[in-house]
Design a protein around this motif. Sequence first.
Motif, PDB file in Angstrom:
ATOM      1  N   ILE A 314       0.657  -1.020   0.073  1.00  0.00           N
ATOM      2  CA  ILE A 314       0.048  -0.079  -0.070  1.00  0.00           C
ATOM      3  C   ILE A 314       0.880   1.258  -0.004  1.00  0.00           C
ATOM      4  O   ILE A 314       0.509   2.449   0.277  1.00  0.00           O
ATOM      5  CB  ILE A 314      -1.048  -0.085   1.233  1.00  0.00           C
ATOM      6  N   SER A 315       2.114   1.138  -0.277  1.00  0.00           N
ATOM      7  CA  SER A 315       2.998   2.310  -0.450  1.00  0.00           C
ATOM      8  C   SER A 315       2.472   3.551  -1.090  1.00  0.00           C
ATOM      9  O   SER A 315       2.811   4.574  -0.832  1.00  0.00           O
ATOM     10  CB  SER A 315       4.505   1.899  -0.797  1.00  0.00           C
ATOM     11  N   GLY A 316       1.609   3.225  -2.162  1.00  0.00           N
ATOM     12  CA  GLY A 316       1.029   4.574  -2.969  1.00  0.00           C
ATOM     13  C   GLY A 316       0.151   5.101  -1.860  1.00  0.00           C
ATOM     14  O   GLY A 316       0.224   6.475  -1.937  1.00  0.00           O
ATOM     15  N   ASP A 327      -0.507   0.364   9.135  1.00  0.00           N
ATOM     16  CA  ASP A 327      -1.605   0.151   8.559  1.00  0.00           C
ATOM     17  C   ASP A 327      -1.552  -1.224   7.393  1.00  0.00           C
ATOM     18  O   ASP A 327      -2.402  -1.869   6.983  1.00  0.00           O
ATOM     19  CB  ASP A 327      -2.282   1.478   7.831  1.00  0.00           C
ATOM     20  N   CYS A 328      -0.254  -1.217   7.043  1.00  0.00           N
ATOM     21  CA  CYS A 328      -0.146  -2.447   5.890  1.00  0.00           C
ATOM     22  C   CYS A 328      -0.058  -3.795   6.627  1.00  0.00           C
ATOM     23  O   CYS A 328       0.717  -3.785   7.625  1.00  0.00           O
ATOM     24  CB  CYS A 328       1.168  -2.175   5.198  1.00  0.00           C
ATOM     25  N   SER A 329      -0.717  -4.708   6.188  1.00  0.00           N
ATOM     26  CA  SER A 329      -0.771  -5.959   6.594  1.00  0.00           C
ATOM     27  C   SER A 329       0.366  -6.706   6.744  1.00  0.00           C
ATOM     28  O   SER A 329       0.580  -7.580   7.747  1.00  0.00           O
ATOM     29  CB  SER A 329      -2.002  -6.662   5.914  1.00  0.00           C
ATOM     30  N   ALA A 343       9.091  -0.354  -2.424  1.00  0.00           N
ATOM     31  CA  ALA A 343      10.317   0.653  -2.524  1.00  0.00           C
ATOM     32  C   ALA A 343      10.261   1.547  -0.987  1.00  0.00           C
ATOM     33  O   ALA A 343      11.478   1.476  -0.554  1.00  0.00           O
ATOM     34  CB  ALA A 343      10.112   1.635  -3.565  1.00  0.00           C
ATOM     35  N   THR A 344       9.172   1.699  -0.394  1.00  0.00           N
ATOM     36  CA  THR A 344       9.120   2.299   0.739  1.00  0.00           C
ATOM     37  C   THR A 344       9.856   1.760   2.107  1.00  0.00           C
ATOM     38  O   THR A 344      10.119   2.191   3.157  1.00  0.00           O
ATOM     39  CB  THR A 344       7.868   2.929   1.179  1.00  0.00           C
ATOM     40  N   MET A 345      10.132   0.431   1.819  1.00  0.00           N
ATOM     41  CA  MET A 345      10.925  -0.349   2.685  1.00  0.00           C
ATOM     42  C   MET A 345      12.448  -0.655   2.393  1.00  0.00           C
ATOM     43  O   MET A 345      13.140  -0.900   3.337  1.00  0.00           O
ATOM     44  CB  MET A 345      10.054  -1.948   2.956  1.00  0.00           C
ATOM     45  N   VAL A 346      12.556  -0.132   1.099  1.00  0.00           N
ATOM     46  CA  VAL A 346      14.047  -0.544   0.810  1.00  0.00           C
ATOM     47  C   VAL A 346      14.987   0.977   1.161  1.00  0.00           C
ATOM     48  O   VAL A 346      15.870   0.597   1.813  1.00  0.00           O
ATOM     49  CB  VAL A 346      14.204  -0.453  -0.589  1.00  0.00           C
TER      50      VAL A 346
HETATM   51  S1  SF4 Z   1       6.711  -1.468   1.426  1.00  0.00           S
HETATM   52 FE1  SF4 Z   1       6.329  -3.209   2.606  1.00  0.00          FE
HETATM   53  S2  SF4 Z   1       5.449  -2.377   4.610  1.00  0.00           S
HETATM   54 FE2  SF4 Z   1       5.473  -0.648   3.388  1.00  0.00          FE
HETATM   55  S3  SF4 Z   1       3.470  -0.587   2.263  1.00  0.00           S
HETATM   56 FE3  SF4 Z   1       4.767  -1.950   0.817  1.00  0.00          FE
HETATM   57  S4  SF4 Z   1       4.315  -4.105   1.485  1.00  0.00           S
HETATM   58 FE4  SF4 Z   1       3.721  -2.755   3.247  1.00  0.00          FE
END
Ligand code: SF4
Length: 363
Positions: A314-316, A327-329, A343-346
């Motif tokens: 749900i990064s968008g 909020d992301c499962s 990408a928001t986790m990288v």
């Molecule tokens: S990067 Fe990972 S934690 Fe962040 S919204 Fe995407 S799947 Fe979820």
Amino acid sequence: MKHLDEYRDSEKAKLILDAIHKKVTKKWNIMEICGGQTHSIVKYGIDELLPNEINLIHGPGCPVCVTPIEKIDKAIEIASNPNVIFCSFGDMLRVPGSKTDLLKIKAMGFDVRIVYSPVDAVNIAKQNPEKEIVFFAVGFETTAPPNAQAVFLAYQMGIKNFSVLVSHVLVPPAIKAILDSKNNRVQGFLAAGHVCTVMGFKEYEEIAEKYKIPIVVTGFEPLDILQGIYMCVSQLEEGRSEVENQYARVVTKDGNTKAQKIMYEIFEITDRKWRGIGEIKESGFKLKEKYNEYDAELKFGIVNYSVEESGECISGLILQGIKKPVDCSVFGAKCTPEHPLGATMVSSEGACSAYYLYKEKKL
Ligand code: SF4
């Protein structure tokens, strides 16, 4: 460190926090544009020290996070060509494309190199005339001037085996897209200090005026951010909608005009797709026609590409400030910095990575 310590002084932080607590009377949603600011906010727990009335929304200002998946796939296709040396800043290597990432391509034996400046890639081109050298030119207005400089250098030196895969994005059109969205909740912005170091802040004045919204150019250290929030809250409480400059030790109204000159010599404005958000009109740079021979997409014939995003990530929504990482499962479970799904986790500037590193939910 002495200079940095000045902006991390806890006594001064308490004074600004007190002033914010006294000033605020209503609920306000404030977006910090830049991922570097998000990182500081979460790292120093600034969001937890603010009055409950203030909700910080994390914006789309992480260049790694907003580079579209198609561009990553194009980079992977180019880098998989045995005649290519593919050069990139290190943080792009782990960003997932639709099937793999550049680091895995490197592990398979293809020549993918981390460089610290685009000019390094031009030098690699000079040293390897039998190879094609491609530099992954991503980023906001901050990285556009050095990337433009590299193309200009190659052009001046007549180097033909160098090209750039361009994915530059611009902040003001993103701000307008957020404000035009029917889901918008943002009532004030902390603008990204480093972008304004290059661009100045004249272009924000029209936005503040049109949308009646305060915009405070803000730095990255804890005291910068607290002061930026104080200035933004003061405007909101007083019914003002101006552009103010918290980061005056670095930013001027006109910005770095020399950097702007080289940038506009090489690039022109184009519509650009943002990962997780979609296309935003006139929100990016592409090479001017005069420099087409340095356009890697044209050189390798990979202009048209269309890829679907994973449904789980749900990064968008996070990049638009509609959801938070927690909020992301799959946050912290299936998706971690070691095994990122989005990408928001990288990126170290990504909101998901900042939450993972500094918030309590580590599974
Ligand atoms: S990067 Fe990972 S934690 Fe962040 S919204 Fe995407 S799947 Fe979820």
